[in-house]
Scaffold this active site. Structure first.
Site, PDB file in Angstrom:
ATOM      1  N   LEU A  42       0.887  -1.162   0.000  1.00 14.97           N
ATOM      2  CA  LEU A  42       0.000   0.000   0.000  1.00 14.97           C
ATOM      3  C   LEU A  42       0.922   1.207   0.000  1.00 14.97           C
ATOM      4  O   LEU A  42       1.960   1.186   0.672  1.00 14.97           O
ATOM      5  CB  LEU A  42      -0.851   0.030   1.274  1.00 14.97           C
ATOM      6  CG  LEU A  42      -2.114  -0.818   1.314  1.00 14.97           C
ATOM      7  CD1 LEU A  42      -2.699  -0.799   2.718  1.00 14.97           C
ATOM      8  CD2 LEU A  42      -3.148  -0.324   0.314  1.00 14.97           C
ATOM      9  N   ASP A  43       0.566   2.253  -0.721  1.00 22.94           N
ATOM     10  CA  ASP A  43       1.399   3.448  -0.726  1.00 22.94           C
ATOM     11  C   ASP A  43       1.532   4.003   0.682  1.00 22.94           C
ATOM     12  O   ASP A  43       0.675   3.784   1.540  1.00 22.94           O
ATOM     13  CB  ASP A  43       0.777   4.519  -1.633  1.00 22.94           C
ATOM     14  CG  ASP A  43       0.733   4.066  -3.078  1.00 22.94           C
ATOM     15  OD1 ASP A  43       1.715   3.461  -3.526  1.00 22.94           O
ATOM     16  OD2 ASP A  43      -0.292   4.311  -3.745  1.00 22.94           O
ATOM     17  N   GLU A  44       2.585   4.754   0.885  1.00 19.89           N
ATOM     18  CA  GLU A  44       2.847   5.365   2.196  1.00 19.89           C
ATOM     19  C   GLU A  44       1.650   6.178   2.682  1.00 19.89           C
ATOM     20  O   GLU A  44       1.301   6.153   3.857  1.00 19.89           O
ATOM     21  CB  GLU A  44       4.083   6.269   2.058  1.00 19.89           C
ATOM     22  CG  GLU A  44       4.519   6.931   3.328  1.00 19.89           C
ATOM     23  CD  GLU A  44       5.711   7.864   3.110  1.00 19.89           C
ATOM     24  OE1 GLU A  44       6.144   8.462   4.107  1.00 19.89           O
ATOM     25  OE2 GLU A  44       6.199   8.005   1.970  1.00 19.89           O
TER      26      GLU A  44
END
Length: 195
Positions: A42-44
């Site tokens: 998952l993106d930051e």
């Protein structure tokens, strides 16, 4: 022995255990055996469900696009999203992926009539009185880099907050950010692959 953990990745945490330039990583929140890693990422600036495991076969089955499993996201968008924009999302939109135009596959998308029961985010999404920030639900069977954000931006309603709620039959339930549960292999395979 294969181990399976369901975690709620908090906002602004990298989907990895190795530290990088002083940023928070999964190691700041989760204590798992050394050979256990996240399946996908998952993106930051996204939050929600990640599966951690040392099961290489599971990793392959979840990441290989030919298996096309469903991932569902709760997305708070900037502005009163229109029915037309929702229909565009459902039919697929052209987004830029690594410098090339890519048409997303048809997906499920709907406007939520109520604010979902989600944990508060720290820091919270900026509140603007004059601009609505409704929630939509999107279910994809593919996972291009920053796909949901690119899709909502394309239809004119940028993403403010993004939470992965489920992968196939496994959901976050009442997990809070930074929390984790362990599930047996049988449960994982039944919920993911209906075996």
């Amino acid at each position: 022995m294969h181990r399976y953990f369901i975690i709620y990745k908090p906002y602004l945490v990298l989907s990895q255990f190795t530290s990088q330039l002083g940023k928070q990583t999964l190691a700041d929140y989760f204590n798992v055996p050394k050979n256990v890693y996240p399946v996908g990422r998952l993106d930051e600036d996204s939050e929600g469900m990640l599966i951690l495991t040392n099961d290489v076969q599971l990793n392959h089955r979840l990441l290989d696009p030919s298996f096309a499993h469903e991932r569902t996201y709760l997305v708070q968008v900037d502005g009163a999203i229109t029915t037309q924009a929702i229909q565009q999302l459902q039919q697929g939109v052209e987004i830029n992926v690594n410098g090339k135009l890519y048409k997303t596959k048809p997906c499920k998308a709907s406007l939520l009539m109520h604010v979902p029961d989600v944990p508060p985010r720290n820091p919270p999404v900026r509140f603007r009185k004059a601009i609505p920030a409704p929630w939509i639900k999107i279910t994809l069977t593919e996972g291009k880099n920053r796909q949901v954000r690119r899709m909502t931006a394309k239809v004119g309603f940028p993403t403010l907050r993004l939470i992965r709620e489920s992968i196939e039959g496994i959901t976050l339930g009442n997990l809070e950010p930074g929390k984790m549960i362990e599930l047996p292999q049988k449960t994982i395979y039944k919920k993911l692959f209906h075996e």
